[in-house]
Design a protein around this motif. Structure first.
Motif, PDB file in Angstrom:
ATOM      1  N   ALA A 124      28.320  92.929 -61.041  1.00  0.00           N
ATOM      2  CA  ALA A 124      27.290  93.563 -60.211  1.00  0.00           C
ATOM      3  C   ALA A 124      27.713  93.578 -58.747  1.00  0.00           C
ATOM      4  O   ALA A 124      27.545  94.589 -58.050  1.00  0.00           O
ATOM      5  N   ALA A 125      28.269  92.479 -58.268  1.00  0.00           N
ATOM      6  CA  ALA A 125      28.705  92.412 -56.867  1.00  0.00           C
ATOM      7  C   ALA A 125      29.846  93.388 -56.607  1.00  0.00           C
ATOM      8  O   ALA A 125      29.831  94.123 -55.608  1.00  0.00           O
ATOM      9  N   MET A 126      30.829  93.408 -57.488  1.00  0.00           N
ATOM     10  CA  MET A 126      32.002  94.247 -57.272  1.00  0.00           C
ATOM     11  C   MET A 126      31.690  95.729 -57.443  1.00  0.00           C
ATOM     12  O   MET A 126      32.091  96.554 -56.620  1.00  0.00           O
ATOM     13  N   VAL A 127      30.963  96.080 -58.486  1.00  0.00           N
ATOM     14  CA  VAL A 127      30.615  97.487 -58.709  1.00  0.00           C
ATOM     15  C   VAL A 127      29.665  97.957 -57.612  1.00  0.00           C
ATOM     16  O   VAL A 127      29.812  99.056 -57.072  1.00  0.00           O
ATOM     17  N   GLY A 128      28.700  97.108 -57.248  1.00  0.00           N
ATOM     18  CA  GLY A 128      27.772  97.456 -56.178  1.00  0.00           C
ATOM     19  C   GLY A 128      28.504  97.702 -54.871  1.00  0.00           C
ATOM     20  O   GLY A 128      28.241  98.682 -54.168  1.00  0.00           O
ATOM     21  N   PHE A 129      29.446  96.830 -54.548  1.00  0.00           N
ATOM     22  CA  PHE A 129      30.223  97.013 -53.319  1.00  0.00           C
ATOM     23  C   PHE A 129      31.008  98.317 -53.369  1.00  0.00           C
ATOM     24  O   PHE A 129      31.047  99.068 -52.396  1.00  0.00           O
ATOM     25  N   ALA A 130      31.629  98.584 -54.502  1.00  0.00           N
ATOM     26  CA  ALA A 130      32.402  99.825 -54.660  1.00  0.00           C
ATOM     27  C   ALA A 130      31.522 101.055 -54.487  1.00  0.00           C
ATOM     28  O   ALA A 130      31.973 102.096 -53.997  1.00  0.00           O
ATOM     29  N   GLU A 131      30.249 100.928 -54.848  1.00  0.00           N
ATOM     30  CA  GLU A 131      29.319 102.051 -54.736  1.00  0.00           C
ATOM     31  C   GLU A 131      28.626 102.118 -53.380  1.00  0.00           C
ATOM     32  O   GLU A 131      27.745 102.943 -53.170  1.00  0.00           O
ATOM     33  N   GLY A 132      28.977 101.215 -52.470  1.00  0.00           N
ATOM     34  CA  GLY A 132      28.419 101.277 -51.127  1.00  0.00           C
ATOM     35  C   GLY A 132      27.389 100.221 -50.805  1.00  0.00           C
ATOM     36  O   GLY A 132      26.817 100.220 -49.720  1.00  0.00           O
ATOM     37  N   ASP A 133      27.112  99.319 -51.735  1.00  0.00           N
ATOM     38  CA  ASP A 133      26.136  98.254 -51.502  1.00  0.00           C
ATOM     39  C   ASP A 133      26.828  97.083 -50.818  1.00  0.00           C
ATOM     40  O   ASP A 133      27.531  96.305 -51.465  1.00  0.00           O
ATOM     41  N   GLY A 134      26.669  96.981 -49.522  1.00  0.00           N
ATOM     42  CA  GLY A 134      27.278  95.898 -48.764  1.00  0.00           C
ATOM     43  C   GLY A 134      28.367  96.390 -47.838  1.00  0.00           C
ATOM     44  O   GLY A 134      28.964  97.445 -48.056  1.00  0.00           O
ATOM     45  N   ASP A 135      28.581  95.609 -46.793  1.00  0.00           N
ATOM     46  CA  ASP A 135      29.593  95.949 -45.810  1.00  0.00           C
ATOM     47  C   ASP A 135      30.856  95.114 -45.970  1.00  0.00           C
ATOM     48  O   ASP A 135      31.949  95.557 -45.640  1.00  0.00           O
ATOM     49  N   VAL A 136      30.694  93.870 -46.449  1.00  0.00           N
ATOM     50  CA  VAL A 136      31.805  92.925 -46.576  1.00  0.00           C
ATOM     51  C   VAL A 136      31.740  92.302 -47.963  1.00  0.00           C
ATOM     52  O   VAL A 136      30.667  91.887 -48.406  1.00  0.00           O
ATOM     53  N   LEU A 137      32.876  92.245 -48.634  1.00  0.00           N
ATOM     54  CA  LEU A 137      32.961  91.562 -49.925  1.00  0.00           C
ATOM     55  C   LEU A 137      33.793  90.305 -49.719  1.00  0.00           C
ATOM     56  O   LEU A 137      34.975  90.381 -49.367  1.00  0.00           O
ATOM     57  N   LEU A 138      33.176  89.160 -49.903  1.00  0.00           N
ATOM     58  CA  LEU A 138      33.855  87.871 -49.848  1.00  0.00           C
ATOM     59  C   LEU A 138      34.197  87.515 -51.286  1.00  0.00           C
ATOM     60  O   LEU A 138      33.305  87.352 -52.117  1.00  0.00           O
ATOM     61  N   ALA A 139      35.490  87.435 -51.587  1.00  0.00           N
ATOM     62  CA  ALA A 139      35.889  87.242 -52.980  1.00  0.00           C
ATOM     63  C   ALA A 139      37.129  86.362 -53.083  1.00  0.00           C
ATOM     64  O   ALA A 139      37.909  86.249 -52.144  1.00  0.00           O
ATOM     65  N   THR A 140      37.276  85.784 -54.239  1.00  0.00           N
ATOM     66  CA  THR A 140      38.497  85.060 -54.564  1.00  0.00           C
ATOM     67  C   THR A 140      39.504  86.081 -55.096  1.00  0.00           C
ATOM     68  O   THR A 140      39.243  87.285 -55.096  1.00  0.00           O
ATOM     69  N   SER A 141      40.610  85.608 -55.582  1.00  0.00           N
ATOM     70  CA  SER A 141      41.658  86.516 -56.064  1.00  0.00           C
ATOM     71  C   SER A 141      41.257  87.277 -57.327  1.00  0.00           C
ATOM     72  O   SER A 141      42.052  88.053 -57.845  1.00  0.00           O
ATOM     73  N   ILE A 142      40.022  87.124 -57.802  1.00  0.00           N
ATOM     74  CA  ILE A 142      39.583  87.896 -58.972  1.00  0.00           C
ATOM     75  C   ILE A 142      39.601  89.391 -58.694  1.00  0.00           C
ATOM     76  O   ILE A 142      39.590  90.185 -59.623  1.00  0.00           O
ATOM     77  N   ILE A 143      39.660  89.781 -57.433  1.00  0.00           N
ATOM     78  CA  ILE A 143      39.721  91.211 -57.108  1.00  0.00           C
ATOM     79  C   ILE A 143      41.136  91.755 -57.181  1.00  0.00           C
ATOM     80  O   ILE A 143      41.370  92.919 -56.882  1.00  0.00           O
ATOM     81  N   GLU A 144      42.066  90.922 -57.588  1.00  0.00           N
ATOM     82  CA  GLU A 144      43.484  91.286 -57.602  1.00  0.00           C
ATOM     83  C   GLU A 144      43.749  92.613 -58.312  1.00  0.00           C
ATOM     84  O   GLU A 144      44.605  93.378 -57.910  1.00  0.00           O
ATOM     85  N   SER A 145      43.026  92.895 -59.358  1.00  0.00           N
ATOM     86  CA  SER A 145      43.229  94.167 -60.054  1.00  0.00           C
ATOM     87  C   SER A 145      41.898  94.701 -60.550  1.00  0.00           C
ATOM     88  O   SER A 145      40.942  93.968 -60.742  1.00  0.00           O
ATOM     89  N   GLY A 146      41.848  95.993 -60.707  1.00  0.00           N
ATOM     90  CA  GLY A 146      40.692  96.625 -61.307  1.00  0.00           C
ATOM     91  C   GLY A 146      39.632  97.123 -60.356  1.00  0.00           C
ATOM     92  O   GLY A 146      38.735  97.834 -60.764  1.00  0.00           O
TER      93      GLY A 146
END
Length: 110
Positions: A28-50
């Protein structure tokens, strides 16, 4: 962590994604951010791919010396997918005495 970032950027909406969260919440956090929900995504290396977020143009990687070259390339590839100039900042601890191998990896990315 998040509290410190919120204090630094009080006017920006922060979204958080890390491996300690339930998978549904991470998605929800990652897809929401990709769709414009939020200005900053604080994430661990789980965002490495995809994650494909063309509007993301800046990334800050803390302690890049802990990552391998392939991981750093993957992380860096998460920004700059849109028309805007992208930046990826690699921040080590102040005064850190990094091993030679880590310095070579970081120099490769520079």
């Amino acid at each position: 962590g998040a509290g410190r970032l919120r204090a630094l950027l009080p006017r920006l909406a922060l979204r958080i994604a890390h491996g300690g969260l339930p998978a549904r919440q991470i998605d929800a956090a990652m897809v929401g951010f990709a769709e414009g929900d939020g200005d900053v995504l604080l994430a661990t290396s789980i965002i490495e791919s995809g994650l494909d977020v063309p509007r993301a143009n800046t990334m800050v990687v803390l302690r890049p010396d802990l990552f391998g070259l392939a991981q750093l390339h993957q992380l860096r590839g998460r920004v700059g997918r849109g028309a805007a100039q992208a930046y990826c900042h690699l921040l080590t601890r102040p005064g850190a005495d990094l091993p030679e191998a880590a310095l070579r990896r970081l120099d490769t990315l520079r």
